[in-house]
Design a protein around this motif. Structure first.
Motif, mmCIF file in Angstrom:
data_model
loop_
_atom_site.group_PDB
_atom_site.id
_atom_site.type_symbol
_atom_site.label_atom_id
_atom_site.label_comp_id
_atom_site.label_asym_id
_atom_site.label_seq_id
_atom_site.Cartn_x
_atom_site.Cartn_y
_atom_site.Cartn_z
ATOM 1 N N PRO A 95 0.819 -1.211 0.000
ATOM 2 C CA PRO A 95 0.000 0.000 0.000
ATOM 3 C C PRO A 95 0.850 1.257 0.000
ATOM 4 N N GLY A 96 0.193 2.373 -0.306
ATOM 5 C CA GLY A 96 0.884 3.650 -0.250
ATOM 6 C C GLY A 96 1.223 4.194 -1.621
ATOM 7 N N PRO A 97 1.915 5.337 -1.656
ATOM 8 C CA PRO A 97 2.245 6.010 -2.919
ATOM 9 C C PRO A 97 3.290 5.236 -3.717
ATOM 10 N N ALA A 98 2.928 4.756 -4.893
ATOM 11 C CA ALA A 98 3.781 3.822 -5.634
ATOM 12 C C ALA A 98 5.083 4.462 -6.091
ATOM 13 N N SER A 99 5.017 5.638 -6.719
ATOM 14 C CA SER A 99 6.239 6.235 -7.239
ATOM 15 C C SER A 99 7.168 6.672 -6.105
ATOM 16 N N THR A 100 6.608 7.083 -4.976
ATOM 17 C CA THR A 100 7.437 7.444 -3.823
ATOM 18 C C THR A 100 8.175 6.232 -3.288
ATOM 19 N N LYS A 101 7.479 5.110 -3.170
ATOM 20 C CA LYS A 101 8.131 3.884 -2.719
ATOM 21 C C LYS A 101 9.182 3.419 -3.719
ATOM 22 N N MET A 102 8.895 3.608 -4.997
ATOM 23 C CA MET A 102 9.846 3.213 -6.029
ATOM 24 C C MET A 102 11.150 3.986 -5.880
ATOM 25 N N LEU A 103 11.060 5.300 -5.767
ATOM 26 C CA LEU A 103 12.257 6.120 -5.615
ATOM 27 C C LEU A 103 12.985 5.791 -4.318
ATOM 28 N N PHE A 104 12.248 5.584 -3.255
ATOM 29 C CA PHE A 104 12.860 5.255 -1.963
ATOM 30 C C PHE A 104 13.647 3.953 -2.049
ATOM 31 N N ASN A 105 13.065 2.933 -2.673
ATOM 32 C CA ASN A 105 13.748 1.638 -2.785
ATOM 33 C C ASN A 105 14.982 1.724 -3.674
ATOM 34 N N ILE A 106 14.891 2.482 -4.753
ATOM 35 C CA ILE A 106 16.062 2.647 -5.619
ATOM 36 C C ILE A 106 17.197 3.300 -4.847
ATOM 37 N N ALA A 107 16.870 4.326 -4.057
ATOM 38 C CA ALA A 107 17.895 5.006 -3.267
ATOM 39 C C ALA A 107 18.468 4.089 -2.192
ATOM 40 N N VAL A 108 17.641 3.235 -1.609
ATOM 41 C CA VAL A 108 18.129 2.288 -0.604
ATOM 42 C C VAL A 108 19.140 1.333 -1.222
ATOM 43 N N VAL A 109 18.812 0.784 -2.390
ATOM 44 C CA VAL A 109 19.719 -0.153 -3.059
ATOM 45 C C VAL A 109 21.055 0.513 -3.372
ATOM 46 N N HIS A 110 21.001 1.770 -3.771
ATOM 47 C CA HIS A 110 22.219 2.447 -4.201
ATOM 48 C C HIS A 110 23.043 3.011 -3.053
ATOM 49 N N ALA A 111 22.381 3.581 -2.044
ATOM 50 C CA ALA A 111 23.132 4.351 -1.050
ATOM 51 C C ALA A 111 22.754 4.076 0.390
ATOM 52 N N GLY A 112 21.665 3.374 0.671
ATOM 53 C CA GLY A 112 21.302 3.088 2.050
ATOM 54 C C GLY A 112 20.085 3.882 2.506
ATOM 55 N N TYR A 113 19.680 3.640 3.755
ATOM 56 C CA TYR A 113 18.413 4.163 4.244
ATOM 57 C C TYR A 113 18.462 5.648 4.583
ATOM 58 N N ILE A 114 19.546 6.125 5.140
ATOM 59 C CA ILE A 114 19.614 7.545 5.482
ATOM 60 C C ILE A 114 19.620 8.412 4.221
ATOM 61 N N PRO A 115 20.432 8.118 3.209
ATOM 62 C CA PRO A 115 20.289 8.868 1.954
ATOM 63 C C PRO A 115 18.908 8.715 1.328
ATOM 64 N N ALA A 116 18.296 7.524 1.455
ATOM 65 C CA ALA A 116 16.950 7.334 0.900
ATOM 66 C C ALA A 116 15.939 8.231 1.609
ATOM 67 N N ALA A 117 16.096 8.412 2.930
ATOM 68 C CA ALA A 117 15.201 9.313 3.653
ATOM 69 C C ALA A 117 15.367 10.751 3.163
ATOM 70 N N MET A 118 16.603 11.149 2.877
ATOM 71 C CA MET A 118 16.822 12.485 2.334
ATOM 72 C C MET A 118 16.189 12.628 0.960
ATOM 73 N N VAL A 119 16.309 11.581 0.129
ATOM 74 C CA VAL A 119 15.701 11.609 -1.195
ATOM 75 C C VAL A 119 14.181 11.746 -1.076
ATOM 76 N N PHE A 120 13.594 11.044 -0.121
ATOM 77 C CA PHE A 120 12.154 11.143 0.089
ATOM 78 C C PHE A 120 11.737 12.580 0.402
ATOM 79 N N LEU A 121 12.496 13.259 1.239
ATOM 80 C CA LEU A 121 12.173 14.643 1.567
ATOM 81 C C LEU A 121 12.351 15.555 0.359
ATOM 82 N N LEU A 122 13.433 15.373 -0.397
ATOM 83 C CA LEU A 122 13.644 16.171 -1.597
ATOM 84 C C LEU A 122 12.527 15.953 -2.614
ATOM 85 N N TRP A 123 12.025 14.753 -2.647
ATOM 86 C CA TRP A 123 11.002 14.375 -3.608
ATOM 87 C C TRP A 123 9.620 14.923 -3.224
ATOM 88 N N SER A 124 9.287 14.891 -1.959
ATOM 89 C CA SER A 124 7.918 15.177 -1.539
ATOM 90 C C SER A 124 7.707 16.591 -1.012
#
Length: 534
Positions: A95-124
């Motif tokens: 459940p939840g916003p699909a494209s947001t989860k997509m970007l978050f998961n891509i960032a996690v794979v590439h750089a980890g959870y803390i950078p992914a959290a920053m990407v989420f904020l930049l995105w939203s």
């Protein structure tokens, strides 16, 4: 056990050195050995503009993310095509916003959870701040907007339809790998038009996944057996060959002019069965099946560099459902809960049970904020129309609704901002929370052939939903002062021209989607000035 697992996860997130020992032993520099500040700067450089330029909603977002992080756009890709397709399917079943989860998961794979959290904020945050500003300004607007505004919004909607239609075509090119997935794309697109409830879209996705598992596991095996049996029967009807070659005798004369017999071996002529099959030219269908088989058998990309463990993932999922149960209990027990608690509860519930994106989230949010009397129908429709002009995730609509809902009993800047925060956290938290927990067990599941087949079907049906989105936006995209809830864009031929032109500009002339959508709005203003305005 959950406390220990969470402690291990926090330590892993901060240190980010899950495989540094292995990298040292191999004598190579692993991504995990990079310092956190380096990873933060890396993702900042690649994602800082997405929150300002990602117009068009989830279908367009998926194409933007693919171009940027799979194709690379002149830079190093973050993930490969197989990982992208797997992630796309996974975010559809959560459940939840699909494209947001997509970007978050891509960032996690590439750089980890803390950078992914920053990407989420930049995105939203850019879109969220814009919707919050709209909630402050909507109180100053009259009941009916100026006519040029409706024309501008209709042009934006028409251009958005063209962009989403293009995204559907482009996603289909990647999702369709054989006749079955082609049929499932049609199944998802047509099925999504027939019904619209919370359980329906997940049921379609699960059904498509089960079909592909049965097809890959049993149907293909049965078809191969029947094909071999048919070839065997065809061969039995042929004349049995004594040897692999037919022996014939031909006379020849030796040096003494004496006639002798020579033996010449001639390969037999095969007219049916396996030999005829070998002589046929390669079939495009066989080439497609071979290509699909090659894609499915390629070794998957290693996504464990910054991943969490299975126990940690299960602990996060358990804690989520524990909190969800508490909120549901409070919703049932408290007859008149405080407005902030009721607002957060409704948004958290919506973020938990929404599957299928826009076609489901809009009527559900309307039920949760309009029916209690927190937001007027006019403000809801107005915010929904203007939402199309904002970049980033459509779930930022909850920021607008939260700000209006919390001030329904009296306005103050502090209350308005607090309501926006409650809406933002409530709608986004479930999807990010669950996708983080699921990452812990995904590394184990993705190695199973049945899971790969399941996701192939889910992916195809989810692409079909994009065609559903095209139809639904088309049916309500034309806004007028008399019909501010929207009518079909087909009522005015100009909007079809705008949609087709937008499709063409982006597909063949490589216009950025954001520019094409803004041009659609300007085309709406031009139409109003030339046709409507006296």
């Amino acid at each position: 056990m959950p406390v220990t697992a969470l402690h291990a996860m926090v330590r892993h997130l901060v240190r980010g050195d899950g495989h540094s020992d292995r990298a040292g032993r191999d004598g190579q520099t692993d991504d995990n050995s990079r310092k956190l500040i380096t990873r933060l700067l890396d993702v900042l450089w690649r994602t800082y503009d997405l929150g300002f330029t990602a117009f068009g909603g989830p279908p367009v977002h998926f194409q933007i993310l693919h171009a940027r992080f799979v194709d690379g756009m002149g830079k190093a890709p973050w993930i490969d095509e197989q990982t992208y397709q797997e992630t796309f399917a996974v975010v559809q079943v959560l459940p939840g916003p699909a494209s947001t989860k997509m970007l978050f998961n891509i960032a996690v794979v590439h750089a980890g959870y803390i950078p992914a959290a920053m990407v989420f904020l930049l995105w939203s945050l850019p879109g969220a701040l814009g919707m919050y500003g709209l909630s402050l300004g909507v109180r100053q607007l009259g009941e009916i907007l100026p006519p040029p505004v409706y024309a501008f919004l209709s042009g934006l909607n028409a251009a958005t339809v063209g962009i989403i239609a293009l995204a559907a075509v482009q996603l289909s090119r990647k999702a369709i790998t054989d006749k079955l997935t082609r049929a499932l794309v049609v199944f998802g697109g047509c099925g999504g038009l027939l019904h619209n409830t919370l359980w329906y879209f997940p049921a379609l996705l699960v059904g498509a996944g089960i079909v592909t598992v049965l097809w890959d596991t049993y149907v293909l095996r049965i078809m191969r057996y029947l094909r071999k049996r048919r070839v065997h029967r065809a061969n039995l009807g042929n004349e049995e060959l004594v040897d692999e070659h037919e022996i014939t005798e031909m006379p020849r004369v030796n040096e003494d002019n004496r006639s002798i017999r020579s033996v010449q071996r001639r390969p037999p002529t095969r007219t049916s069965g396996e030999g005829a099959a070998r002589s046929r030219p390669p079939s495009p269908i066989n080439d497609t099946v071979a290509e699909r088989h090659s894609q499915l058998t390629q070794p998957p990309m290693d996504v464990s560099a910054y991943g969490i463990g299975v126990k940690t993932g299960l602990a996060l999922i358990t804690l989520f459902f524990a909190l969800f149960a508490v909120l549901i209990t409070l919703r049932s027990v408290l007859p008149n809960p405080p407005l902030p608690l009721a607002l957060f509860n409704n948004m958290f519930l919506a973020g938990t049970i929404i599957f299928g994106g826009g076609p489901v989230v809009v009527p559900l949010l309307r039920e949760y904020v309009v029916q209690p009397g927190w937001v007027t129908p006019r403000d809801f429709i107005l915010g929904l129309a203007i939402l199309q002009a904002f970049p980033g995730p459509n779930f930022n609509f909850a920021v607008y609704l939260g700000s209006l809902a919390i001030t329904s009993t009296g306005f103050s800047p502090g209350k308005s901002f607090f309501g926006a925060i409650l809406g933002y956290l409530g709608i986004f938290a479930p999807g990010i929370w669950l996708t983080t927990g699921f990452q812990g067990i995904w590394r184990m599941l993705r190695k199973q052939k049945a899971v790969t087949s399941l996701l192939r079907g889910v992916n195809a049906a989810a692409v079909g939903f994009v065609y559903t989105a095209v139809y639904r936006i088309w049916q309500v995209g034309y806004l007028t002062p008399a019909q501010n809830q929207g009518t079909s864009l087909g009522d005015e031929p100009w909007w079809l021209a705008v949609s087709a032109t937008t499709f063409t500009l982006v597909e063949w002339f490589k216009f950025p989607p954001a520019v094409a959508i803004i041009l659609g709005g300007l085309a709406g203003l031009g139409w109003w000035g030339a046709v409507v305005h006296d």
